[in-house]
Design a protein around this motif. Structure first.
Motif, PDB file in Angstrom:
ATOM      1  N   SER A  73      15.792 -16.407 -40.379  1.00 43.47           N
ATOM      2  CA  SER A  73      14.907 -16.892 -41.439  1.00 43.47           C
ATOM      3  C   SER A  73      14.159 -18.124 -40.958  1.00 43.47           C
ATOM      4  CB  SER A  73      15.735 -17.237 -42.681  1.00 43.47           C
ATOM      5  OG  SER A  73      16.396 -18.467 -42.493  1.00 43.47           O
ATOM      6  N   PRO A 208      10.968 -10.126 -44.349  1.00 43.43           N
ATOM      7  CA  PRO A 208      11.797 -11.099 -43.616  1.00 43.43           C
ATOM      8  C   PRO A 208      12.472 -10.491 -42.393  1.00 43.43           C
ATOM      9  CG  PRO A 208      12.831 -10.487 -45.718  1.00 43.43           C
ATOM     10  CD  PRO A 208      11.478  -9.870 -45.706  1.00 43.43           C
TER      11      PRO A 208
ATOM     12  N   SER B  37      16.017 -11.631 -53.241  1.00 44.60           N
ATOM     13  CA  SER B  37      17.257 -12.083 -52.602  1.00 44.60           C
ATOM     14  C   SER B  37      18.093 -12.952 -53.536  1.00 44.60           C
ATOM     15  CB  SER B  37      16.943 -12.856 -51.323  1.00 44.60           C
ATOM     16  OG  SER B  37      16.168 -14.000 -51.623  1.00 44.60           O
ATOM     17  N   GLN B  71      21.981 -13.848 -40.573  1.00 47.22           N
ATOM     18  CA  GLN B  71      20.648 -13.490 -40.076  1.00 47.22           C
ATOM     19  C   GLN B  71      20.601 -13.605 -38.548  1.00 47.22           C
ATOM     20  OE1 GLN B  71      21.388 -15.807 -42.373  1.00 47.22           O
ATOM     21  NE2 GLN B  71      19.868 -15.889 -44.013  1.00 47.22           N
ATOM     22  N   TYR B 249      20.216 -18.769 -46.732  1.00 45.61           N
ATOM     23  CA  TYR B 249      18.788 -18.800 -46.400  1.00 45.61           C
ATOM     24  C   TYR B 249      18.257 -17.370 -46.452  1.00 45.61           C
ATOM     25  CZ  TYR B 249      20.874 -23.104 -44.853  1.00 45.61           C
ATOM     26  OH  TYR B 249      21.623 -24.240 -44.827  1.00 45.61           O
ATOM     27  N   THR B 250      16.922 -17.229 -46.547  1.00 47.65           N
ATOM     28  CA  THR B 250      16.310 -15.924 -46.779  1.00 47.65           C
ATOM     29  C   THR B 250      16.935 -14.822 -45.920  1.00 47.65           C
ATOM     30  OG1 THR B 250      14.235 -17.003 -47.290  1.00 47.65           O
ATOM     31  CG2 THR B 250      14.133 -14.661 -46.768  1.00 47.65           C
ATOM     32  N   PRO B 251      17.499 -13.807 -46.547  1.00 50.47           N
ATOM     33  CA  PRO B 251      18.056 -12.686 -45.787  1.00 50.47           C
ATOM     34  C   PRO B 251      16.979 -11.662 -45.446  1.00 50.47           C
ATOM     35  CG  PRO B 251      18.503 -12.385 -48.119  1.00 50.47           C
ATOM     36  CD  PRO B 251      17.736 -13.680 -48.004  1.00 50.47           C
ATOM     37  N   PRO B 252      17.222 -10.852 -44.408  1.00 51.60           N
ATOM     38  CA  PRO B 252      16.325  -9.734 -44.101  1.00 51.60           C
ATOM     39  C   PRO B 252      16.614  -8.618 -45.095  1.00 51.60           C
ATOM     40  CG  PRO B 252      18.147  -9.753 -42.543  1.00 51.60           C
ATOM     41  CD  PRO B 252      18.356 -10.920 -43.476  1.00 51.60           C
ATOM     42  N   THR B 253      16.044  -8.735 -46.294  1.00 51.72           N
ATOM     43  CA  THR B 253      16.432  -7.855 -47.406  1.00 51.72           C
ATOM     44  C   THR B 253      16.274  -6.371 -47.057  1.00 51.72           C
ATOM     45  OG1 THR B 253      14.215  -8.287 -48.259  1.00 51.72           O
ATOM     46  CG2 THR B 253      16.018  -9.458 -49.317  1.00 51.72           C
TER      47      THR B 253
END
Lengths: 379, 379
Positions: A73, A208, B37, B71, B249-253
């Motif tokens: 990320s 992402p 997310s 991630q 933190y932003t996941p690879p959705t």
């Protein structure tokens, strides 16, 4: 465990968040390929993406810049700069007016890197004069780090003015442009930016999986031997691309293919200016509609950006965020909670594949939810 | 820059690599959704995936284990264990017989963690007796790290025997099971495994974007305050999932949605045993067909696993790897170069959505390419 996500026979709820975002169908369809991360076809795409990012940033290799894609990320990208581009005896001045500035502080604490924090309130932009005074007083500071759009509130910080101060004092300058790059023009020369970090799933509207760093090559080259991490070693990652065109370690190939398509769609929309215009339109439409139902923004107009907009909770005893979120979600719209410690707010993202009609629709859902909850007067 | 990846009107080249792999169409179709997310629907999927990974590993939370998604590529996962689960005064004994063991050494060097390396030749498994002698002689060693299937060659290392040695000496034991988990049974109790790392895009047949760690909870809990990195802080990542079900933190959705589907398909195939049977079949079919055209494996039969198979270059003056790779690629099949310093080899992966018919087809293409190149006799 369910039988896996069904085919998209239903409509996904639009995401009024700062990312992951709602993306276009063609962006998602680009992921229906398994690319070989070692193969020349994929490597050519990676190079084209790196070139395109430089062009979007208005810089070039000939002009002394380069671009690096990194797995993970956006937070991984910001941390990669600290972990690998600050020397053992370095000291970082962090400008903070929200959660992402504070996250930088956490990174520096974990990495045992000396630092100092210049804080302003969450509704007050970073202060270039305070930075000037700090740098004049503390010659130990080697790096300055700031957040362009602090997604905590949606406030826009004066990154060019801060960069001029950093340049005057000859310090290296790091900009977290996570949620602004692609929808705000950023002048690398005027802002004296050495490292800029952003992510695939923000204003470029990819999915992402990776982030990217655009940096001044000579500054990066001087960091050889400084890295405290292998995965987050930015110079090593760049050298990997230069050696054989490949990511050093397995890339999120499908995210890369989606990003290639997202960059095409950015061009189709008129580049950064075109995208900014749509987001501004979204923001204006949102604020006007919210005002009509009595919900007011948290930030003063002059500092509120067009990326994400913070609204103050209705002052009403029956308002409850969790119930409100659930009701709006059941109507098919996903909001985003506030992250602010200084005020009770929630946020509505203007970015991603959203249009003014979506902004009107989400406000209608918000109005319905408030009415159902008995939150009738919201002055 | 091209107009973006076209819709899949053409067939992707099957990937005979150790990952990213060829995945099923339903796995890729699962990515046609934009998930929030922060939203409970996505968080429920993340929890179900974490539960399923524990079940696949034959362990449970009640039994003192937990699973963590992180991630980045698998390398990020291995490094997260070193960066956050080895104390400042720790020392790691690395067993190495290939590039992935050496990559662990690089990670420890970057993180300035004391370490010692026990090397064997690339065609010789790690030696538990040598580890026993080392641990008896060096009480400073706190952690032992080994690679299950060393993808450099495809050799299988004796991780259970190594783990028994580590347990006897009361050291913490870390296993890189990147390319084996999901297609080899792994006994956490017998092997006294404290941390096992694998990745979404190996034998579970998901797409790249994240990795995962299965670990003994009490061992992880004891690491509080040790982390040198925020992004790679494993305990903090687990606490994030426990706090609100979310990635910190932003996941690879999209990768997460694909993985959910991939786990369903693993079950449909009969779990680890069923998947192992297909890969074994692929490997046997490959080796037999290659033998018929005069190409021999690099490893002795007893240590060659069914994940990826190394073949010795034809001994012929007209053989050139680059030309050979290009010719086979143009016929529609992507091979993988060797990574071995001690022998000239190339590799053929048996994993991913490949079947014995694919293995026969790639060998036919290899035979054609060699013939075109004039590499006619390959004794």
């Amino acid at each position: 465990m369910s039988n896996g996500t069904p085919l998209p026979t239903h409509k996904d709820k639009p995401l009024f968040t700062p990312g992951p975002l709602t993306t276009s169908l063609p962006v998602k369809l680009a992921m229906l390929h398994d690319a070989g991360s070692w193969h020349w076809e994929f490597n050519a795409k990676v190079l084209a993406i790196r070139d395109k990012l430089l062009a979007l940033a208005g810089v070039s290799r000939a002009g002394g810049f380069d671009s690096i894609l990194l797995q993970g990320s956006g937070t991984f990208g910001v941390e990669s700069v600290f972990q690998s581009c600050v020397p053992g005896n370095g000291k970082v001045a962090v400008l903070s007016n929200g959660a992402y500035g504070e996250r930088m502080v956490l990174m520096l604490q974990r990495a045992r890197i000396d630092h100092v924090v210049l804080r302003t309130a969450e509704n007050i932009p970073n202060d270039p004069a305070a930075l000037d005074a700090l740098l004049a007083a503390d010659p130990a500071v080697t790096h300055v780090a700031a957040v362009h759009c602090e997604t905590t509130t949606g406030i826009i910080n004066p990154i060019e003015a801060l960069g001029r101060v950093a340049r005057t004092h000859r310090r290296t300058y790091i900009v977290d442009a996570m949620s602004s790059f692609g929808a705000y023009p950023i002048d690398f020369a005027a802002g004296a930016i050495d490292y800029l970090i952003s992510s695939a799933n923000k204003c470029i509207e990819g999915v992402p999986g990776f982030c990217f760093v655009i940096c001044r090559r000579a500054v990066l080259d001087a960091t050889a031997g400084w890295a405290r991490s292998l995965s987050l070693d930015l110079l090593d990652q760049l050298k990997g691309f230069e050696k054989n065109g490949q990511f050093r370690y397995t890339p999120p190939t499908h995210s890369v293919l989606a990003f290639e398509r997202a960059l095409v769609e950015l061009d189709m929309e008129g580049g950064i200016a075109g995208r900014a215009a749509r987001y501004q339109d979204n923001h204006r439409t949102l604020v006007a509609a919210m005002k009509r139902i009595g919900l007011l923004g948290y930030l003063p107009d002059g500092v509120q950006g067009h990326i994400i907009t913070s609204f103050i909770y209705p002052r009403h005893p029956k308002f409850d965020w969790t119930e409100f979120y659930r009701r709006v979600a059941e109507k098919g719209f996903l909001l985003y909670p506030g992250k602010i410690s200084q005020a009770d707010t929630f946020r509505v993202g203007n970015i991603g594949r959203l249009f003014p009609s979506d902004m009107k629709a989400v406000v209608n859902a918000i109005a319905e939810a408030l009415q159902e909850m008995g939150v009738t007067s919201t002055e």
